[in-house]
Design an enzyme around this catalytic site. Structure first.
Site, PDB file in Angstrom:
ATOM      1  CE  LYS A  46      47.943  28.445  48.032  1.00  0.00           C
ATOM      2  NZ  LYS A  46      46.602  28.061  48.103  1.00  0.00           N
TER       3      LYS A  46
ATOM      4  CD  GLN B 258      45.183  24.707  47.412  1.00  0.00           C
ATOM      5  OE1 GLN B 258      45.684  25.545  48.326  1.00  0.00           O
ATOM      6  NE2 GLN B 258      45.069  25.156  46.058  1.00  0.00           N
TER       7      GLN B 258
ATOM      8  CG  ASP C 273      42.148  30.692  50.568  1.00  0.00           C
ATOM      9  OD1 ASP C 273      43.261  31.444  49.628  1.00  0.00           O
ATOM     10  OD2 ASP C 273      42.329  29.353  50.491  1.00  0.00           O
TER      11      ASP C 273
HETATM   12  N1  GUN Z   1      42.619  26.739  44.428  1.00  0.00           N
HETATM   13  C1  GUN Z   1      43.046  27.195  43.389  1.00  0.00           C
HETATM   14  N2  GUN Z   1      43.343  28.439  43.920  1.00  0.00           N
HETATM   15  C2  GUN Z   1      43.060  28.572  45.223  1.00  0.00           C
HETATM   16  C3  GUN Z   1      43.368  29.488  46.359  1.00  0.00           C
HETATM   17  O1  GUN Z   1      43.827  30.592  45.875  1.00  0.00           O
HETATM   18  N3  GUN Z   1      43.295  29.095  47.626  1.00  0.00           N
HETATM   19  C4  GUN Z   1      42.847  27.927  47.681  1.00  0.00           C
HETATM   20  N4  GUN Z   1      42.381  27.335  48.893  1.00  0.00           N
HETATM   21  N5  GUN Z   1      42.474  26.737  47.020  1.00  0.00           N
HETATM   22  C5  GUN Z   1      42.606  27.218  45.621  1.00  0.00           C
END
Ligand code: GUN
Length: 290
Positions: A52, A96, A119
């Site tokens: 990311k 995350q 998110d």
């Molecule tokens: N864990 C699995 N998928 C995601 C996501 O799209 N965003 C975040 N923050 N954590 C995740």
């Protein structure tokens, strides 16, 4: 059979965002800034966050990365999020998941300022999404919708079967596909671990979204001819032929399912790349929103 290529579509999204960011710089305006928080050292999470951040850099976004070890207490993480909420330079906050067991994901998500919830996990974002109001849609379902849009797939009136009811993918994609939008307007069936006659339901599907996290779960005998199959699975499986020591596997038995499909997403190279593209799009929106 046509591949829905996450590489092509995510590149197109990122190219557009890079251009828009270049214009912001030309006009001396603020550049989108994503702050990422990672707690612990889950290997997959580390890879995702690194990707990311790398993608932010590629398109000219700013990013910052806050890393805490697995034993960090909840209050420390909450303090960091409050600091980021109050920091005018930060447009989007990403924590995350999963978090270590002693930290409440619900508490952490709830503390993020909804205006920075790129998110789309905050209840305010989810509520807006369900009501079809403008707001942040979580990245994986948003990425799937962007992909269907890019390939101009006619979804109206189609029967979409979603397998998996997670807050992050299954439930939001079932809502988005049912909305009166394009893509959308599907008749949606949401299946889960307690669903009876899953195979019979899948055989009625024009579109199947497999989002349950079980390698090669969706087999060819569950898919009708010309179906559209979206594979959301990203399970790491040990593979000594790979430098990393693992391969990424989807929820679909691609080799046998693909010949029956009109369209299908590969793993890797499908939905995963779209998740990042959608997150970047949300971050840009957060930056330019008043
Ligand atoms: N864990 C699995 N998928 C995601 C996501 O799209 N965003 C975040 N923050 N954590 C995740």
């Amino acid at each position: 059979m046509q591949i829905l290529d996450g590489k092509i579509v995510s590149q197109a999204v990122k190219h557009e965002l890079k251009e828009k960011t270049r214009r912001l710089i030309e006009q001396n305006k603020k550049v989108p800034h994503l702050a990422a928080v990672l707690v612990g050292n889950d290997g997959a999470s580390e890879t995702y966050v690194a990707s990311k951040i790398k993608n932010c850099e590629e398109i000219g976004f700013k990013s910052s990365f806050y890393r805490f070890d697995a034993a960090t207490d909840e209050a420390t993480v909450i303090n960091k999020i409050q600091e980021l909420n109050n920091d005018k330079a930060v447009d989007g906050i990403l924590v995350q998941l999963p978090l270590p067991k002693h930290i409440s994901e619900e508490k952490i998500i709830n503390i993020i300022n909804p205006a920075k919830d790129v998110d789309g996990f905050h209840p305010v974002s989810v509520g807006k999404m369900v009501q079809g109001l403008p707001g942040f849609v979580s990245a994986t379902p948003y990425g799937i919708m962007l992909m269907l849009e890019h390939y101009k797939i006619d979804t109206a009136g189609k029967h979409a079967v979603v397998i998996g009811r997670s807050n992050i993918v299954g439930r939001p994609i079932s809502v988005l596909l049912s909305q009166n939008t394009n893509p959308g307007n599907c008749t949606v069936t949401l299946c889960h671990s307690r669903t009876q006659n899953l195979k019979e339901i899948c055989l009625q599907a024009d579109i199947i979204v497999a989002a349950l996290g079980k390698v090669a779960f969706l087999t060819a005998d569950m898919v009708k001819e010309n179906a559209i199959v979206i594979d959301v699975g990203i399970t790491r499986v040990a593979d000594t032929t790979k430098k990393s020591g693992f391969a990424i596997k989807g929820d679909v038995d691609f080799e046998n399912v693909a010949p029956k499909c009109s369209y299908i997403t590969p793993v890797p190279g499908g939905v995963g790349l779209m998740t990042i593209a959608a997150l970047l799009k949300n971050t840009y929106t957060a930056c330019v929103s008043p």
